[in-house]
Design an enzyme around this catalytic site. Structure first.
Site, short mmCIF file in Angstrom:
data_model
loop_
_atom_site.label_atom_id
_atom_site.label_comp_id
_atom_site.label_asym_id
_atom_site.label_seq_id
_atom_site.Cartn_x
_atom_site.Cartn_y
_atom_site.Cartn_z
N HIS A 233 26.25 56.30 18.73
CA HIS A 233 26.59 56.24 17.30
C HIS A 233 25.94 55.05 16.62
O HIS A 233 25.64 55.09 15.43
CB HIS A 233 28.10 56.12 17.11
CG HIS A 233 28.88 57.25 17.68
ND1 HIS A 233 28.74 58.54 17.25
CD2 HIS A 233 29.82 57.28 18.65
CE1 HIS A 233 29.55 59.32 17.93
NE2 HIS A 233 30.21 58.59 18.79
N THR B 214 35.80 53.20 10.09
CA THR B 214 34.89 54.14 9.41
C THR B 214 34.41 55.23 10.35
O THR B 214 33.51 55.99 10.01
CB THR B 214 33.67 53.41 8.81
OG1 THR B 214 32.89 52.87 9.88
CG2 THR B 214 34.10 52.29 7.88
N THR B 215 34.99 55.28 11.54
CA THR B 215 34.67 56.32 12.52
C THR B 215 35.98 56.91 13.04
O THR B 215 37.03 56.25 12.96
CB THR B 215 33.90 55.71 13.70
OG1 THR B 215 34.67 54.64 14.26
CG2 THR B 215 32.54 55.17 13.25
N HIS C 175 25.18 49.65 10.85
CA HIS C 175 25.11 50.94 10.15
C HIS C 175 23.89 50.93 9.24
O HIS C 175 23.61 49.93 8.57
CB HIS C 175 26.34 51.17 9.28
CG HIS C 175 27.62 51.27 10.05
ND1 HIS C 175 28.08 52.45 10.60
CD2 HIS C 175 28.51 50.32 10.40
CE1 HIS C 175 29.23 52.22 11.22
NE2 HIS C 175 29.53 50.95 11.12
N HIS D 270 28.98 45.11 11.06
CA HIS D 270 30.44 45.00 11.16
C HIS D 270 30.83 44.15 12.36
O HIS D 270 30.55 44.53 13.50
CB HIS D 270 31.08 46.40 11.31
CG HIS D 270 31.01 47.20 10.06
ND1 HIS D 270 31.14 48.57 10.05
CD2 HIS D 270 30.84 46.83 8.76
CE1 HIS D 270 31.05 49.00 8.80
NE2 HIS D 270 30.86 47.96 8.00
N HIS E 126 28.35 45.64 15.34
CA HIS E 126 27.46 46.80 15.38
C HIS E 126 26.86 47.03 14.00
O HIS E 126 27.22 46.35 13.04
CB HIS E 126 28.24 48.03 15.88
CG HIS E 126 29.38 48.36 14.99
ND1 HIS E 126 30.67 47.95 15.23
CD2 HIS E 126 29.43 49.04 13.81
CE1 HIS E 126 31.45 48.37 14.26
NE2 HIS E 126 30.73 49.02 13.38
ZN LIG Z 1 31.25 49.99 11.65
#
Ligand SMILES: [Zn+2]
Length: 249
Positions: A85, A198-199, A114, A131, A112
């Site tokens: 992801h 957000t996941t 995005h 994040h 991580h």
């Molecule tokens: Zn995130």
């Protein structure tokens, strides 16, 4: 579509706490963000939650008192992995990696990336968002979000990438000394609001701190992440604010 990943290292979640969520999700096609709530009973909040992230930050309220955030990321990160992801850097389990907000300590678990950014500021989307996921002793999460814009190369990214392997779930130890403060803006004014992961499973009660000022990475560095993702995005679209107040500090 990339090979299925079975949710063991979900972005924005601690790796262990959601290990039972074994339903595949993603950002494209039949498992994309608009379908998450229907993929599993455990993901229902993704569809029904009223405090979901990310959001478009606008109509903020200025705080009348100061809430300084003390960031003390003293330990070097442990390892780096593409989990299907996102690219995730896992922190050492340490009392020396912490964020202190209003006297409460939150310990760094991982950070991580995005692309493009998930949160937007007055409608502006950035090419990348980092994040930093921190948890207190009760497991409550505070995410520090840093926007990245095109500009000067970031030396820490280059050092992290030196150890990175693009193959899924090939976790590699970090061998360089990483100065995490160089992945944070020098001016630390921020927006603060309540939101969610957000996941999937989109759990709520997450404290969000989004820094107003971006850091920079070069176009090449941003493209390194995009290439790992096969030039597909890994941002959830912005969610409805539902009367939540965004504090500007
Ligand atoms: Zn995130």
């Amino acid at each position: 579509m990339k090979k299925l990943i079975w949710g063991l290292l979900c972005c924005c979640a601690g790796s262990a706490s959601y290990a039972n969520n074994d339903v595949h999700w993603g950002y494209q096609g039949e498992v994309s963000a608009e379908h998450w709530g229907a993929l599993s009973d455990q993901y229902q909040l993704c569809a029904t939650g009223k405090n979901q992230s990310p959001i478009n930050i606008q109509g903020t309220y200025h705080s009348t008192d100061q809430h300084p955030i003390q960031i003390d990321y003293a330990e070097n990160p442990e390892n780096i992995v593409f989990n299907g992801h996102t690219v995730q850097v896992n922190a050492k389990n340490s009392q020396n990696n912490k964020v202190t907000i209003d006297g409460e300590n939150y310990y760094l678990k991982q950070f991580h990336f995005h692309t493009p950014s998930e949160n937007t500021i007055d409608g502006k989307q950035f090419p990348l968002e980092i994040h930093f996921v921190n948890a207190n002793a009760q497991g409550q999460l505070t995410v520090l979000a840093v926007m990245v814009e095109n500009g000067q190369a970031n030396p820490e990214w280059t050092k992290l990438w030196k150890d990175f392997k693009a193959q899924e779930n090939q976790t590699k130890p970090i061998t360089s000394q990483i100065q995490l403060q160089n992945l944070l803006p020098t001016t630390r004014e921020y927006y603060r609001f309540s939101g969610s992961l957000t996941t999937p499973p989109c759990s709520e009660g997450v404290n969000w701190i989004v820094y107003k000022n971006p850091i920079t990475m070069s176009q090449d560095q941003i493209q390194m992440l995009q290439k790992v993702l096969n030039f597909q995005h890994n941002n959830r679209p912005v969610q409805v604010q539902n009367g939540r107040i965004v504090i500007e500090d």
